[in-house]
Design an enzyme around this catalytic site. Structure first.
Site, PDB file in Angstrom:
ATOM      1  CB  CYS B 161      -0.886  -0.069   1.058  1.00 50.24           C
ATOM      2  SG  CYS B 161      -1.767  -1.544   1.043  1.00 50.24           S
ATOM      3  CG  HIS B 294      -2.403   4.937   5.008  1.00 46.93           C
ATOM      4  ND1 HIS B 294      -2.026   4.656   3.800  1.00 46.93           N
ATOM      5  CD2 HIS B 294      -2.338   3.674   5.499  1.00 46.93           C
ATOM      6  CE1 HIS B 294      -2.180   3.350   3.493  1.00 46.93           C
ATOM      7  NE2 HIS B 294      -2.429   2.697   4.721  1.00 46.93           N
ATOM      8  CD  GLU B 305      -2.716   8.484   8.871  1.00 47.70           C
ATOM      9  OE1 GLU B 305      -3.591   7.707   8.684  1.00 47.70           O
ATOM     10  OE2 GLU B 305      -2.170   9.189   7.801  1.00 47.70           O
ATOM     11  CE  LYS B 326      -5.955   4.621   1.566  1.00 48.40           C
ATOM     12  NZ  LYS B 326      -4.790   5.348   1.883  1.00 48.40           N
ATOM     13  CG  HIS B 331      -6.325   0.980   0.919  1.00 46.57           C
ATOM     14  ND1 HIS B 331      -5.494   1.319  -0.105  1.00 46.57           N
ATOM     15  CD2 HIS B 331      -5.699   0.624   2.002  1.00 46.57           C
ATOM     16  CE1 HIS B 331      -4.360   1.158   0.747  1.00 46.57           C
ATOM     17  NE2 HIS B 331      -4.230   0.687   2.037  1.00 46.57           N
ATOM     18  CG  PHE B 390      -1.141  -5.129   5.793  1.00 42.67           C
ATOM     19  CD1 PHE B 390      -1.572  -4.038   6.732  1.00 42.67           C
ATOM     20  CD2 PHE B 390      -2.041  -6.140   5.379  1.00 42.67           C
ATOM     21  CE1 PHE B 390      -2.824  -4.141   7.158  1.00 42.67           C
ATOM     22  CE2 PHE B 390      -3.442  -6.346   5.811  1.00 42.67           C
ATOM     23  CZ  PHE B 390      -3.596  -5.312   6.813  1.00 42.67           C
TER      24      PHE B 390
END
Lengths: 411, 403
Positions: B161, B294, B305, B326, B331, B390
């Site tokens: 990502c 994000h 975050e 998002k 995403h 991830f």
């Protein structure tokens, strides 16, 4: 002022054995890692040979705990990284974590685990599959595992560029240390034989023996007829020079230059492909500030493909002119096959061993000379030679050309 | 040292084809979620995602597949970006100094899936000649190179990502080093059933809509599309008289080295990559006027975050508009940070910040200004784009208005 970058650790998981000694001794002894493949059902297909990793004991490097969750690529990369980290005597207490990065090349990454998972999805009730099965569905999951195992916190990057993936990764890591983005980078490549990779090569008509002639890995040979696919992981520790000196590390060699070009997706004539291959070598030498007269040895990309080997030979002849019949050229893919996205890292480690031992491994099975290839090919037996500067070539049919210049350390 | 500028933008998103349509949707706060159409979800608990809609295909590619593919999305976004930059028809430059860097999480996995569904008896059945040609990730750069005459160095960024931001960082380095004049950079992804199942079984998918930073957020939604930026050396852009959209001023990378799917609880990796990006850009944290978070909508990510942003920006964190697009498009995985970098450039250009939609109940642990539900006019000089993948693979980029 750019930082200098040296190599302080080596790790090998190869068809010729695991560890730098086994790999190197078998190369010098002219042993082959190529055999009929044992891990794939190839009964419907013509080509049967491969360079599989056969004797890896991952528990030795990674311990037994949780090993069953690690896929083949992660076992390869984790084991090779552990060997390299130990070889470099890097601290494992986490004190280097923030200054440490990992940059790995892999053409397909974990594509085969991803597609294996899909195969499970369509044959089962997908919502009942264990999430543990799917940790590998990101193509970079092997690199993530390794960063977690070794507490790497500086940066992590996975680069895919066909056959030049690991050369590009090492070139990238070298530039990162030059720019002071990390003190130490675990760099190299990983590639695993799977039905996915096999069918890509098979359906694209690239494997040796597809034309009905005998299967063999014959770089630069007149009877070459495609490549034999292979797997493995080759990892080096790149380190900022002063950092290595301060901790009293053993320094194998210095990475001096990197050059890469791309021919593009167009069907360019061989002449254009040759010019771009030559340009990649020239850029690497310019970056290294090494004169072409001072190149003592070339580790060729040559993998037995009809056109690409000829293009590489012409590019070397064109760049080095009369010198091209003087410089020894070796092609270790005769022993280990074409390991695709990790091939450049394999050649790098072999070249570092040449610098450190003064020996260049010979090209195996080279019996029929191709009259159009006028290079000083090392055949029959290894060559003894003091080496200061080596040029490492990786090139592919998609048009990627990436080259490294690696030298004995001058203080 | 050469400056790096952006001269063209291209988008294919779940809320619009092209930059103009997507941007209008962003400003209106349109929700791009829909019932999944590309495969049967009857065996799953979640049936929704953010698919690209109204995507028209009027071109012809080598090894073309009838259905939508990453190749098609990336091609259209690239074409749009090149058109804006003025480089689409202009072939007079040395094309060996035009590079390509593209990020993707899954590459062309969906054509394999489609083929294997037809005959599931053996995994080999997922392959034919066309799948074998399009499946290696670098087929994406080959397609772009062939069609747009970009013949310089290429890179495919496989960094889950954060792939898009890694590609942008790679391009930045080569432009600063004067190895290339132009890089076509970005990312593209589809919604493979494989990835859908992965996130579904991790219980990471939201059932209805994506609600970043909301107290009741239930997870992420997968989206698809592509984002492309044309990045150039400033001198090169100036000499050819290109209109400059923004400057790319720095990036930061880090790695949690902590866990395969969970972020570091204190956001150590996120703090490092934001701090490194500010350092490279040589700007103070107080100068940042917008953060594209994000903000995936998972309980873990949004909390971590928020913590990380507060650690980097201190009290100033509460002052900075920080939205998650998002919430509207889902995403886009490997394309996410590329699309969000395009959004940052558009924020600098228009002086409008897109909202975080579906935001209803504040979470005491997520207490920043998330620009809830309505766009806002704000003049922004510096915009920061976070991406955390991830495995703890993090990358942050910063874009600035040209003074």
């Amino acid at each position: 002022m750019k930082k200098r970058v040296v190599i302080t650790g080596l790790g090998v998981v190869s068809p010729l054995g695991c560890g730098k000694e086994a790999f190197w001794n078998n190369l010098l002894d002219g042993k082959s890692g190529i055999a009929p493949m044992s891990t794939l059902d190839l009964s419907p297909y013509k080509c049967k040979l491969g360079g599989e990793v056969r004797d890896l004991k991952p528990e030795v490097y990674l311990g037994s705990k949780g090993l069953k969750y690690l896929n083949k690529g992660t076992r390869f990369l984790g084991s090779a990284a552990k060997m390299a980290i130990d070889d470099a005597r890097l601290p494992t207490d986490g004190s280097l974590s923030e200054q440490m990065g990992i940059v790995i090349g892999s053409s397909l990454g974990n594509f085969s685990e991803t597609t294996d998972y899909f195969y499970e999805i369509i044959r089962n009730n997908p919502s009942e599959l264990s999430p543990m099965l799917s940790y590998d569905v990101a193509l970079n999951s092997s690199i993530n595992y390794v960063s977690v195992i070794f507490k790497i916190k500086g940066l992590a990057r996975t680069v895919s560029a066909g056959f030049t993936s690991s050369t590009d990764a090492i070139g990238d890591a070298y530039k990162m240390i030059q720019r002071d983005m990390a003190q130490v980078i675990v760099a190299g490549g990983v590639e695993q034989i799977s039905i996915d990779l096999y069918l890509i090569f098979y359906l694209r008509g690239l494997l040796s023996g597809l034309d009905g002639t005998q299967e063999a890995s014959l770089p630069f040979d007149k009877e070459r007829n495609g490549f034999v696919m292979a797997e493995g992981s080759y990892v080096v520790i790149l380190e900022e020079f002063q950092h290595a000196l301060d901790r009293g590390a053993h320094i194998y060699a210095e990475v001096k230059g990197f050059g890469n070009t791309f021919v593009g997706g167009k069907d360019h004539p061989a002449e254009v492909r040759m010019c771009r291959a030559e340009k990649a070598m020239r850029e690497a030498l310019e970056d290294a500030e090494v004169k072409k007269e001072d190149v003592d040895f070339i580790s060729a990309n040559a993998n037995g493909c009809k056109m690409q080997d000829a293009i590489e030979a012409k590019a070397i002849q064109s760049l080095f002119g009369a010198g091209s019949i003087r410089i020894p050229v070796s092609a270790i893919k005769s022993n280990i096959g074409e390991s695709y996205g990790t091939a450049g890292a394999a050649q790098l480690i072999s070249s570092i061993m040449s610098i450190n031992t003064g020996k260049i491994p010979h090209i195996m099975n080279h019996t029929k000379k191709d009259q159009t290839i006028n290079l000083n090919l090392i055949i029959d037996k290894p060559l003894k030679k003091e080496i200061q500067n080596t040029l490492i070539n990786t090139m592919d049919y998609d048009g990627n050309n990436s080259c490294l210049v690696v030298s004995r350390l001058c203080k | 040292m050469s400056k790096v500028v952006i001269t063209g933008l291209g988008l294919v998103t779940p809320v619009g084809v092209g930059v103009r349509q997507s941007w209008e949707s962003f400003i209106q706060g349109r929700n791009g979620a829909n019932e999944m159409k590309s495969f049967d979800t009857s065996k799953y608990k979640v049936h929704r995602s953010c698919e690209a809609k109204n995507f028209q295909w009027d071109f012809e590619l080598k090894n073309q597949i009838k259905e939508n593919t990453i190749h098609k999305y990336v091609y259209c976004a690239a074409r749009e970006a090149l058109q804006e930059s003025g480089l689409l028809h202009d072939k007079k430059f040395n094309r060996e100094r035009f590079g390509i860097a593209i990020g993707t999480l899954a590459a062309e996995l969906t054509p394999f899936e489609r083929l294997l569904r037809l005959d599931t008896s053996k995994k080999d059945n997922g392959f034919d000649k066309i799948v074998a040609a399009v499946y290696p990730p670098n087929s994406i750069t080959n397609i772009l190179s062939k069609n747009f005459d970009f013949e310089g160095p290429t890179m495919i960024s496989l960094n889950a990502c954060s792939s898009g931001n890694h590609a942008i960082a790679w391009a930045y380095d080569r432009l600063v080093d004067n190895k290339v004049d132009v890089v076509m950079v970005g990312g593209g992804d589809m919604i493979p059933q494989t990835e859908f199942t992965h996130f579904h079984n991790l219980k990471a998918l939201a059932p209805e809509r994506c609600q970043p930073f909301d107290k009741n957020r239930q997870g992420l939604m997968i989206g698809e599309g592509a984002g492309i930026l044309i990045m150039e050396r400033y001198e090169f852009a100036k000499k050819r008289g290109a209109a400059i959209i923004a400057e790319m001023v720095g990036y930061g990378l880090s790695c949690d080295g902590f866990h395969m799917t969970a972020p570091h609880p204190e956001g150590d990796g996120a703090v490092k990559c934001m701090s490194d990006a500010l350092k490279m850009a040589n700007i103070s944290s107080a100068d940042i006027g917008y953060i594209n978070a994000h903000g995936t909508g998972t309980p873990h990510n949004d909390k971590t975050e928020t913590t990380a942003i507060k650690r980097v920006f201190g009290e100033g964190a509460y002052r900075i508009p920080c939205s998650s697009t998002k919430s509207m498009i889902g995403h886009l995985m490997g394309a996410a940070s590329a699309v969000e970098s395009v959004v940052c450039c558009l924020v600098l250009r228009h002086g409008v910040v897109p909202p975080t939609i579906n935001y209803e109940i504040p979470d005491p642990e997520c207490d920043l200004d998330y620009v809830p539900n309505a766009a806002r006019e704000v003049k922004v000089d510096h915009a920061l784009n976070n991406s955390f993948a991830f495995g703890g693979n993090n990358a942050t980029t910063i874009f600035s208005r040209m003074g």
